[in-house]
Design an enzyme around this catalytic site. Sequence first.
Site, short mmCIF file in Angstrom:
data_model
loop_
_atom_site.label_atom_id
_atom_site.label_comp_id
_atom_site.label_asym_id
_atom_site.label_seq_id
_atom_site.Cartn_x
_atom_site.Cartn_y
_atom_site.Cartn_z
N GLU A 290 0.85 -1.21 0.00
CA GLU A 290 0.00 0.00 0.00
C GLU A 290 0.88 1.26 0.00
OE1 GLU A 290 -3.27 2.10 3.00
OE2 GLU A 290 -1.70 0.78 3.76
N LYS A 358 -10.13 1.92 -2.06
CA LYS A 358 -10.40 1.55 -0.67
C LYS A 358 -11.75 2.07 -0.20
CE LYS A 358 -8.11 1.57 3.87
NZ LYS A 358 -6.95 2.10 4.64
N CYS A 411 -4.98 -2.30 3.60
CA CYS A 411 -4.68 -1.97 5.00
C CYS A 411 -5.72 -2.56 5.93
CB CYS A 411 -4.56 -0.44 5.16
SG CYS A 411 -3.91 0.09 6.76
#
Length: 530
Positions: A290, A358, A411
């Site tokens: 990421e 995300k 994440c």
Amino acid sequence: MLALLAEGVARAQGWRRRLIAVLAGAFGALALAPISIGVALVPTLVVAVWLLDGTAQGEGTRRAALWRAFSDGWWLGFGYFVAGFWWLSAAFLIDPEFTWAMPFGVLGLPALLALFFGAGFALARALWRPGPGRVLALALGLSAAEAARGHLFTGFPWNPLGMGLGGTLLTAQPAALVGLDGLTLLTVAIFAAPATLADRGDRRRAAAPTLVALAALAAILAYGGLRLSRPAPPEGDQIVRIVQPGLRPDSEFSPENRDRIVDHYIALSQTDDAAKHIKLDDVAMLVWPESAFPFILQRDPYELGKIGGMLPARTHLVTGAAREVEVPAGNGHVAHSDYYNSILVIARGGAVVESYDKVHLVPFGEYLPFDSALRALGLRNFVAIPGGFEFGVGRHALVVPGLPPAAPLICYEAIFPGEVTIAGAPRPAYLLNITNDGWFGLTAGPHQHFAQARLRSIEEGLPMVRGAATGISAVIDPYGRILQSLPLGPEGIIDARLPAPIDPPPFARFSLWLSSLAWIATLLFYLRFL
């Protein structure tokens, strides 16, 4: 002696009572990774039962008793979360601009999360009945509060009590049946049971919850052993290479150093695995973590071209990157740009052939809640993106050419049970988790993140490919077994064949329905028989 101790805790008042609650909560954090001593929650939850016993003492109405229970739960939760989140301080030391805010992060977040423990204690107090069965009242109250913490206000299910069982591979296996929320119910019920050994009167009745808890723990161990005795699923033909660059988001990780950073990734990516006779030409999917770049890759054709030129024809790069989307204003003009924390799939030549944005953003890190009000006070989010990131429009599978569909997780999206796959869509073949835990240095934070991500493989029966900037990177099988990994800190690569999934376990089929059913069944049993 135990009865006197229980009475002392129940009767404690004022600062002594609050200190007992804080210390009991802090001790329970030993159940969390990397220490992962699950039984450390026994003293925490035993004290919780005794504190709730004491809330009925003294003058006042039922409302006063509920308030005392809420206060006890808040102090115990505050101790638990401060001890569990101390590592957040590392993020505030990276950028001097945020150092002043360290106390608000290290103490403010635990203070907010402790409200859920307070609510759980209040619910337990509302259900409280004399006798050994009151242990289930605590389990019902705290498990409901932890489930709420995982869903309300976008959710923040980090360091749930269920990790007391979920942090160890053997005892984590029931997650395949009831998920994390069900594990939390089991954890509290089992580890709080010894509190009744201090009850006066019938000794056999007082010992019954502990005996039942031991039997339940034995059943969990047997079930875990049975699942883990199964052979590893077959491996596919596709080779995955995970690059762990060992880069932290410090002053060196800056746009001025873009050449050196990209060259570092390329050099690691082209490292041949002599022992396995694997070259980059043999790799189907190359994984970078990421936020791999301190710049917008789309805006830099030179660096994108270098990356595309490094890739063999049959190798695709999966990397984290900020993605820019220009919002038109009409007449050929651009009103503004929106930015997303994304996964990009890059083919030879530098073409971006697939992306995922995300959905679960980190509050204060990637976006600022109550944006206009807080920015008026001079606050901004950690990530240096104008206005912060935008939320992705929804979860969808990520297809890397040559590989089966993946469930992408950026994440901390990997900590949300029941939300890692896409409802109504074909089941993915594996979980793809990229993260940058470099913000937190060599602390407990990355270990906690990894432990919770691994639990998703157990719940879903899916292998996981996990790439982290500073670790912990790994390939995990559908039972949560670590096939290959790189530790926290150093740079390196992992070459592995992609494991196959197993048949979806019950939780993967019915998701949160099973944990909800377990909670309702426990409540009905408690109200009817105890």
